[in-house]
Design an enzyme around this catalytic site. Structure first.
Site, short mmCIF file in Angstrom:
data_model
loop_
_atom_site.label_atom_id
_atom_site.label_comp_id
_atom_site.label_asym_id
_atom_site.label_seq_id
_atom_site.Cartn_x
_atom_site.Cartn_y
_atom_site.Cartn_z
N LYS A 12 39.38 71.40 48.08
CA LYS A 12 37.54 70.84 49.19
C LYS A 12 37.50 70.20 48.14
O LYS A 12 37.52 70.05 47.18
CB LYS A 12 37.29 72.02 49.11
CG LYS A 12 37.76 73.40 49.85
CD LYS A 12 37.61 72.44 51.19
CE LYS A 12 38.87 74.02 52.36
NZ LYS A 12 39.92 73.87 51.81
N ASP A 13 36.61 69.26 48.77
CA ASP A 13 35.74 67.92 48.72
C ASP A 13 34.40 68.30 47.89
O ASP A 13 33.76 69.78 47.76
CB ASP A 13 35.90 67.21 49.91
CG ASP A 13 35.14 65.54 49.41
OD1 ASP A 13 35.32 65.22 48.60
OD2 ASP A 13 33.99 65.50 49.93
N ARG A 14 34.07 67.02 46.92
CA ARG A 14 32.34 67.55 46.19
C ARG A 14 31.62 67.05 47.79
O ARG A 14 31.02 68.05 47.22
CB ARG A 14 33.07 66.21 45.83
CG ARG A 14 31.51 66.07 44.79
CD ARG A 14 31.49 64.59 44.03
NE ARG A 14 30.12 64.82 42.97
CZ ARG A 14 29.83 63.78 42.01
NH1 ARG A 14 30.90 62.84 42.32
NH2 ARG A 14 29.02 63.45 41.41
#
Length: 349
Positions: free
Chosen positions: A81-83
């Site tokens: 999952k992205d920052r």
């Protein structure tokens, strides 16, 4: 030298004319993992459902390992999952013979533990069923036009791999070519680079099928996948196939290039081979690296979709199967600018 760009890929409904921004704030891009396994309540693995803000999965895993007093090798994830988002994802930490650490010592303004349960096995990628997205589009040029276009997009879009698969300026493909030329890299990086190479070939195969008007129709030799399954079979001209395709019972596919492609047949092989011939360094390199061919559906259909006007903004929500990209849905809806200002390695898978 080949110039790589997602702008070269065909659109199902034509290139959108409306513009918008995404992720002006992390709260504008929310993702929730949906898993297919319920923890059984016993065992040496502690499963954690964590809501995080402003950090990627690798950083979160480091925090969990430090909190639990274990090596990072003892922490597992189902998906990346992205920052630049607010995401809810599952991790597991192996704690043989150890009690549960104090959850309160892990939590802070950017990390909240939603659930914590013991399980007999560690978390694996196969556990991830789907991702639920809630996205807020801002600076929308014509909100009502975007709402109207959603009616088309919700029917399904090309199942392209997003730009985050390829790295900054498509650098992962260049690194794959270096691997093909004999450069040694760490195993997990090699897997990443080879995946980028065959993801690009896959994208080109979908794009070519779109351009030839064959995105929704059967062709000779088609490899069909049962909906929600990796099971597949070849089009042999069965009379009921058009009806099964229209109902969604089966899905058209394209090959993820690798060893075994020579078993394909008919127009299906011809289309795939023409793309491979246009990128011989990638296609031949994947085969020499003994990468096994696989299949992937060419249609990505958002499920449980909803779109709403929020003042001058547009909020959309939908569910996608694991391994697919929210940006592939957005690409068909609007010409978007990512306000976070970066290319992301792990958005939406």
């Amino acid at each position: 030298m080949t110039e790589y760009s997602l702008n070269k890929l065909a659109y199902r409904f034509g290139q959108p004319t409306e513009t918008a921004a995404i992720r002006q704030q992390p709260e504008h891009f929310k993702v929730q993992e949906l898993i297919r396994v319920e923890p059984d309540g016993t065992g040496e693995h502690l499963w954690l459902n964590i809501r995080k803000r402003g950090m990627n999965t690798q950083f979160l895993m480091k925090q969990v390992a430090r909190w639990a007093g274990v090596s990072e090798r003892n922490v597992s994830h189902a998906g990346l999952k992205d920052r630049h988002a607010v995401t809810e994802q599952w991790l597991s930490v192996q704690l043989p013979g150890k009690p549960d650490p104090d959850i309160r010592e892990l939590e802070n303004d950017d990390i909240q533990v939603i659930a914590a349960h013991r399980h007999s096995q560690k978390l694996r990628s196969a556990v991830l069923l789907a991702n639920r997205f809630e996205l807020l589009l801002t600076n929308v040029s014509d909100p009502q036009a975007v709402v109207e276009r959603w009616q088309q997009v919700s029917r399904g879009v090309p199942n392209y791999f997003g730009e985050q698969r390829f790295g900054h300026s498509f650098g992962n493909i260049d690194k794959a070519k270096q691997v093909f030329a004999g450069k040694r890299v760490k195993r997990h990086l090699q897997s990443l680079f080879l995946s980028a190479a065959r993801s690009w070939l896959f994208n080109c195969m979908i794009s070519q099928r779109l351009e030839q008007g064959q995105f929704e129709t059967l062709i000779a030799g088609d490899m069909l996948m049962l909906a929600g399954s990796r099971s597949h079979f070849q089009n042999q001209g069965e009379a009921d196939l058009p009806e099964r395709l229209a109902s969604g019972d089966v899905q058209l596919s394209a090959p993820l290039w690798g060893e075994g492609y020579e078993k394909l047949e008919g127009e299906y092989l011809a289309l795939a081979q023409s793309v491979a011939n246009s990128e011989p360094e990638l296609a031949e390199g994947l085969v020499k690296q003994r990468v096994k061919m696989a299949l992937r559906p060419i249609l990505l259909k958002p499920e449980h979709g909803r779109i709403d006007l929020v003042g001058k903004d547009v909020k959309i929500s939908f569910v996608l199967p694991s391994g697919s990209f929210a940006t592939s849905v957005l690409r068909e809806l609007v010409s978007y600018q990512d306000a976070s200002g970066s290319v992301h390695a792990d958005l939406g898978e």
